[in-house]
Design a protein around this motif. Sequence first.
Motif, PDB file in Angstrom:
ATOM      1  N   ALA A 191       0.810  -1.219   0.000  1.00  0.00           N
ATOM      2  CA  ALA A 191       0.000   0.000   0.000  1.00  0.00           C
ATOM      3  C   ALA A 191       0.842   1.267   0.000  1.00  0.00           C
ATOM      4  O   ALA A 191       0.300   2.366   0.002  1.00  0.00           O
ATOM      5  CB  ALA A 191      -0.927   0.012   1.221  1.00  0.00           C
ATOM      6  N   ASP A 192       2.164   1.128  -0.041  1.00  0.00           N
ATOM      7  CA  ASP A 192       3.050   2.280   0.055  1.00  0.00           C
ATOM      8  C   ASP A 192       4.026   2.282  -1.119  1.00  0.00           C
ATOM      9  O   ASP A 192       4.629   1.252  -1.448  1.00  0.00           O
ATOM     10  CB  ASP A 192       3.832   2.233   1.370  1.00  0.00           C
ATOM     11  N   GLY A 193       4.198   3.456  -1.752  1.00  0.00           N
ATOM     12  CA  GLY A 193       5.052   3.559  -2.918  1.00  0.00           C
ATOM     13  C   GLY A 193       6.514   3.288  -2.641  1.00  0.00           C
ATOM     14  O   GLY A 193       7.196   2.620  -3.426  1.00  0.00           O
ATOM     15  N   LEU A 194       7.037   3.777  -1.537  1.00  0.00           N
ATOM     16  CA  LEU A 194       8.445   3.565  -1.209  1.00  0.00           C
ATOM     17  C   LEU A 194       8.732   2.086  -0.937  1.00  0.00           C
ATOM     18  O   LEU A 194       9.762   1.551  -1.353  1.00  0.00           O
ATOM     19  CB  LEU A 194       8.845   4.413   0.000  1.00  0.00           C
ATOM     20  N   ALA A 195       7.816   1.433  -0.249  1.00  0.00           N
ATOM     21  CA  ALA A 195       7.970   0.004   0.009  1.00  0.00           C
ATOM     22  C   ALA A 195       7.939  -0.777  -1.302  1.00  0.00           C
ATOM     23  O   ALA A 195       8.699  -1.736  -1.492  1.00  0.00           O
ATOM     24  CB  ALA A 195       6.867  -0.484   0.944  1.00  0.00           C
ATOM     25  N   ALA A 196       7.056  -0.350  -2.217  1.00  0.00           N
ATOM     26  CA  ALA A 196       6.968  -1.011  -3.520  1.00  0.00           C
ATOM     27  C   ALA A 196       8.266  -0.869  -4.296  1.00  0.00           C
ATOM     28  O   ALA A 196       8.750  -1.819  -4.919  1.00  0.00           O
ATOM     29  CB  ALA A 196       5.803  -0.432  -4.314  1.00  0.00           C
ATOM     30  N   MET A 197       8.854   0.327  -4.267  1.00  0.00           N
ATOM     31  CA  MET A 197      10.099   0.563  -4.990  1.00  0.00           C
ATOM     32  C   MET A 197      11.207  -0.334  -4.456  1.00  0.00           C
ATOM     33  O   MET A 197      12.026  -0.860  -5.227  1.00  0.00           O
ATOM     34  CB  MET A 197      10.488   2.036  -4.863  1.00  0.00           C
ATOM     35  N   ALA A 198      11.238  -0.525  -3.166  1.00  0.00           N
ATOM     36  CA  ALA A 198      12.251  -1.386  -2.553  1.00  0.00           C
ATOM     37  C   ALA A 198      12.089  -2.830  -3.023  1.00  0.00           C
ATOM     38  O   ALA A 198      13.072  -3.515  -3.338  1.00  0.00           O
ATOM     39  CB  ALA A 198      12.159  -1.301  -1.038  1.00  0.00           C
ATOM     40  N   VAL A 199      10.843  -3.307  -3.079  1.00  0.00           N
ATOM     41  CA  VAL A 199      10.574  -4.676  -3.532  1.00  0.00           C
ATOM     42  C   VAL A 199      10.927  -4.829  -5.009  1.00  0.00           C
ATOM     43  O   VAL A 199      11.513  -5.841  -5.418  1.00  0.00           O
ATOM     44  CB  VAL A 199       9.097  -5.043  -3.291  1.00  0.00           C
ATOM     45  N   LEU A 200      10.592  -3.825  -5.817  1.00  0.00           N
ATOM     46  CA  LEU A 200      10.885  -3.895  -7.247  1.00  0.00           C
ATOM     47  C   LEU A 200      12.384  -3.985  -7.512  1.00  0.00           C
ATOM     48  O   LEU A 200      12.822  -4.654  -8.453  1.00  0.00           O
ATOM     49  CB  LEU A 200      10.299  -2.667  -7.957  1.00  0.00           C
ATOM     50  N   ARG A 201      13.165  -3.320  -6.695  1.00  0.00           N
ATOM     51  CA  ARG A 201      14.623  -3.376  -6.866  1.00  0.00           C
ATOM     52  C   ARG A 201      15.187  -4.719  -6.394  1.00  0.00           C
ATOM     53  O   ARG A 201      16.159  -5.222  -6.949  1.00  0.00           O
ATOM     54  CB  ARG A 201      15.278  -2.234  -6.081  1.00  0.00           C
ATOM     55  N   ARG A 202      14.556  -5.272  -5.365  1.00  0.00           N
ATOM     56  CA  ARG A 202      15.101  -6.482  -4.730  1.00  0.00           C
ATOM     57  C   ARG A 202      14.618  -7.749  -5.422  1.00  0.00           C
ATOM     58  O   ARG A 202      15.423  -8.609  -5.810  1.00  0.00           O
ATOM     59  CB  ARG A 202      14.718  -6.498  -3.249  1.00  0.00           C
ATOM     60  N   THR A 203      13.312  -7.890  -5.592  1.00  0.00           N
ATOM     61  CA  THR A 203      12.731  -9.097  -6.184  1.00  0.00           C
ATOM     62  C   THR A 203      11.598  -8.706  -7.135  1.00  0.00           C
ATOM     63  O   THR A 203      10.424  -8.762  -6.758  1.00  0.00           O
ATOM     64  CB  THR A 203      12.189 -10.039  -5.093  1.00  0.00           C
ATOM     65  N   PRO A 204      11.922  -8.278  -8.351  1.00  0.00           N
ATOM     66  CA  PRO A 204      10.894  -7.836  -9.291  1.00  0.00           C
ATOM     67  C   PRO A 204       9.914  -8.955  -9.650  1.00  0.00           C
ATOM     68  O   PRO A 204      10.323 -10.123  -9.786  1.00  0.00           O
ATOM     69  CB  PRO A 204      11.695  -7.387 -10.514  1.00  0.00           C
ATOM     70  N   PRO A 205       8.628  -8.632  -9.777  1.00  0.00           N
ATOM     71  CA  PRO A 205       7.614  -9.626 -10.143  1.00  0.00           C
ATOM     72  C   PRO A 205       7.593  -9.810 -11.665  1.00  0.00           C
ATOM     73  O   PRO A 205       8.441  -9.275 -12.385  1.00  0.00           O
ATOM     74  CB  PRO A 205       6.319  -8.969  -9.648  1.00  0.00           C
ATOM     75  N   ASP A 206       6.620 -10.585 -12.137  1.00  0.00           N
ATOM     76  CA  ASP A 206       6.437 -10.747 -13.585  1.00  0.00           C
ATOM     77  C   ASP A 206       5.594  -9.620 -14.161  1.00  0.00           C
ATOM     78  O   ASP A 206       5.683  -9.334 -15.362  1.00  0.00           O
ATOM     79  CB  ASP A 206       5.782 -12.090 -13.886  1.00  0.00           C
TER      80      ASP A 206
END
Length: 228
Positions: free
Chosen positions: A33-48
């Motif tokens: 639900a948070d943009g900064l948290a999403a950015m961290a996940v995208l850098r670490r383990t990007p989805p499909d």
Amino acid sequence: MSKKILIVEDEVDLAQILAEYLQRDGFATTTLADGLAAMAVLRRTPPDLLLLDLMLPGMDGISILRELRKTSDLPVIMVTARVDEIDRLLGLELGADDYVCKPYSPREVVARVKTVLRRTQSSAGVTVSPKIGGAALEIDADALQARVAGKSLELTPKEFRLLRALAGKPGRVFSRAQLLDALYDDHLDVSERAIDSHLKNLRKKLVQAFPGEDPIRSIYGVGFAFES
């Protein structure tokens, strides 16, 4: 293996509904639900694939997409309640693969997810190497890259698809509607001005790569053609 979908949506109930519908169709989902948290996940383990809301706390969807497109062609579907034309064109210009406006049917979103994944996964094909001013422009559909002398033109996903459509059939005149068909499966909510924006940016990059040459020809009142 199940395709991984990251849902970034600050309306928790809505995100949960989307996750449930996607899981029923065999997708693995993660919700944030948070943009900064999403950015961290995208850098670490990007989805499909990324389902990205426009209005988010921490970091808004446009900023996330802009940052993501610096390094990744990850499929992105923008989801938002804001329907004004500027935001729509901005999201598509930055490289979103699709755009869904609220309110929507969760089934529609699942269908669009499948369509975008199918389109991005089936984009592989034969490398096309048209000549421009004696030099070769290499369009590698397998790698989703356009290169000149081994150097990438660093095109957005939309610019790449547009170039591949035009250069794949040199001399053929494409209308704006035909080019929209090459970029989107369903472009009912996409203005033809989006094509002009993508073409303008694509032309700039081609002119930089081939000084003095402009291989995309405008045919007044008809459309555009690639001249090799």
